[in-house]
Design an enzyme around this catalytic site. Structure first.
Site, PDB file in Angstrom:
ATOM      1  NE  ARG A  88       3.882   5.735  -4.260  1.00  0.00           N
ATOM      2  CZ  ARG A  88       2.662   5.903  -4.742  1.00  0.00           C
ATOM      3  NH1 ARG A  88       2.495   6.547  -5.886  1.00  0.00           N
ATOM      4  NH2 ARG A  88       1.606   5.438  -4.100  1.00  0.00           N
TER       5      ARG A  88
ATOM      6  NE  ARG B 112       5.900   2.321  -9.365  1.00  0.00           N
ATOM      7  CZ  ARG B 112       4.610   2.647  -9.323  1.00  0.00           C
ATOM      8  NH1 ARG B 112       3.745   1.954 -10.049  1.00  0.00           N
ATOM      9  NH2 ARG B 112       4.195   3.652  -8.583  1.00  0.00           N
TER      10      ARG B 112
ATOM     11  NE  ARG C 206      10.473  -6.054  -7.361  1.00  0.00           N
ATOM     12  CZ  ARG C 206       9.305  -5.461  -7.623  1.00  0.00           C
ATOM     13  NH1 ARG C 206       9.109  -4.201  -7.305  1.00  0.00           N
ATOM     14  NH2 ARG C 206       8.328  -6.124  -8.197  1.00  0.00           N
TER      15      ARG C 206
ATOM     16  CG  ASP D 284       3.180  -1.962   0.104  1.00  0.00           C
ATOM     17  OD1 ASP D 284       3.205  -1.279  -0.937  1.00  0.00           O
ATOM     18  OD2 ASP D 284       2.121  -2.308   0.669  1.00  0.00           O
TER      19      ASP D 284
ATOM     20  CE1 TYR E 153      -4.769  -0.556  -1.056  1.00  0.00           C
ATOM     21  CE2 TYR E 153      -3.793   0.498   0.859  1.00  0.00           C
ATOM     22  CZ  TYR E 153      -3.959   0.418  -0.508  1.00  0.00           C
ATOM     23  OH  TYR E 153      -3.328   1.321  -1.335  1.00  0.00           O
TER      24      TYR E 153
END
Length: 381
Positions: free
Chosen positions: A51, A55, A64, A100, A176
């Site tokens: 990561r 962010r 983004r 992802d 998921y």
């Protein structure tokens, strides 16, 4: 960039596919990551962080703005720029492809979106044999934007930096799909696994070719290494992992091994599974922050040697992401400790290389300068 030329996921890659992958790769053989992965002595200890693209970076948030997460994964310009941002800022030894784990599902036509603050959410959970039969598998032609984005990354990386591709392992993808989104305990997933094992195995058989195709597409576009994330495998017992998960992860590693790039396997809360996760075939085993690297390496080595299996050549990890919030002196101390544990594992003959990383992923509130300092500390040792 050309699309993959390999045969179906269940077949060995074609000579043309292997040649395309070899021609597209551009990292130098003495790139620190590649040397450490192969058990050599790198010019500096390689470091990258899960990561690292995302962010925590203001430039990422700016880029983004107004763009949905999955949309950015399918826009080659954004994919390549976001992948490169942390490499430029932190002097990373590896870029990790911005993507992802649900990207191949989305590309195949599965109705999935990433909901801010929650994660991947499915429009229709997959829980019955009919649901599984209707689940599409991804084709290389559906991944053209990923191929183009990889080309943009390779054009800008230095030859001593590598590009790591990745995919989610079938168990994590299955969770998921079955849960319909993130889960705290994966109860519906495990209930189906226990009560309807035939249905479970049918789903894993359906997902495995999609993971293989996704990785082969990245390989033939020129990635230098790959990581298979089994994010939720730590919720399983050793027995359940062996029965319900390991055969499919092993098929994936077997399918991509002919490409000859370093292969990493990683999951969270997997201390009791490390030997099994290593046994399915990776070259490098990733360790979360809860187990010291030398302890983890000794555990893996003993397990594999007892079974007559190949020992991974390197270990990866394993700074607690929260340490990056704690200040320069604390960061430096933990970096020194982890590097010492990696060196101890190598000295004991339980690992032949160490790639510094986090024990999970960068937290969004992390100061980017703290990451840069951590990378510098690693390189100084």
């Amino acid at each position: 960039m050309t699309l993959p030329t390999s045969a179906s996921p269940d077949a060995n890659p074609t000579d043309a596919g292997l040649a395309a992958a070899a021609a597209a790769r551009r990292a130098a053989p003495d790139a620190p990551f590649l040397v450490a992965a192969a058990g050599g002595t790198p010019s500096r200890r390689p470091v990258w962080m899960m990561r690292q693209a995302g962010r925590s970076l203001p430039e990422y948030r700016e880029l983004r703005a107004g763009v949905e997460m999955l949309d950015s994964c399918f826009r080659p310009d954004l994919l390549s720029e976001i992948t490169l941002q942390p490499v430029r800022r932190h002097d990373a030894d590896a870029a990790i492809l911005f993507s992802d784990i649900v990207v191949p599902l989305k590309a195949a036509g599965v109705a999935v979106d990433i909901v801010p603050g929650r994660g991947p959410v499915l429009e229709h959970p997959v829980r019955t044999p009919a649901d599984i039969a209707a689940l599409p598998t991804v084709e290389p032609g559906q991944l053209e934007s990923v191929v183009e984005g990889i080309g943009g990354v390779l054009d800008e990386l230095r030859d001593d930096q590598v590009l790591i591709g990745f995919a989610g392992a079938p168990f994590t993808l299955a969770s998921y799909l079955i849960e319909g989104g993130p889960s705290k305990n994966h109860g519906i997933t495990k209930s189906l696994m226990y009560s309807e094992p035939q249905t479970w195995h049918a789903l894993m058989e359906r997902l495995t070719p999609t993971v293989i195709t996704f990785l082969r597409t990245q390989l033939e576009a020129g990635i230098d290494a790959l990581q298979l994330f089994d994010s939720w495998a730590g919720f399983l017992s050793l027995k359940d992992y062996r029965e319900f998960v390991a055969p499919y992860s092993q098929r994936i590693f077997d399918a991509v091994r002919p490409y000859g790039v370093p292969m990493i396997h990683f999951g969270v809360n997997t201390a009791e599974l490390l030997g099994e996760m290593a046994a399915v075939g990776p070259d490098i085993i990733g360790v979360d922050w809860k187990t010291p690297l030398d302890v983890a390496a000794a555990r893996v080595t003993a397990d594999l040697r007892d079974r007559g299996l190949r020992v991974p050549r390197a270990i990866q990890g394993n700074l607690d992401p929260a340490v990056l919030l704690a200040g320069p002196e604390v960061i430096a101390g933990h970096v020194r400790r982890i590097c010492a544990e990696g060196d101890a594992a190598i000295a004991a003959g339980n690992a032949t290389g160490h790639i510094f990383n986090l024990g999970h992923g960068v937290l969004p509130e992390t100061d980017p300068d703290a990451i840069t300092r951590a990378f510098a500390e690693v390189h100084a040792l």
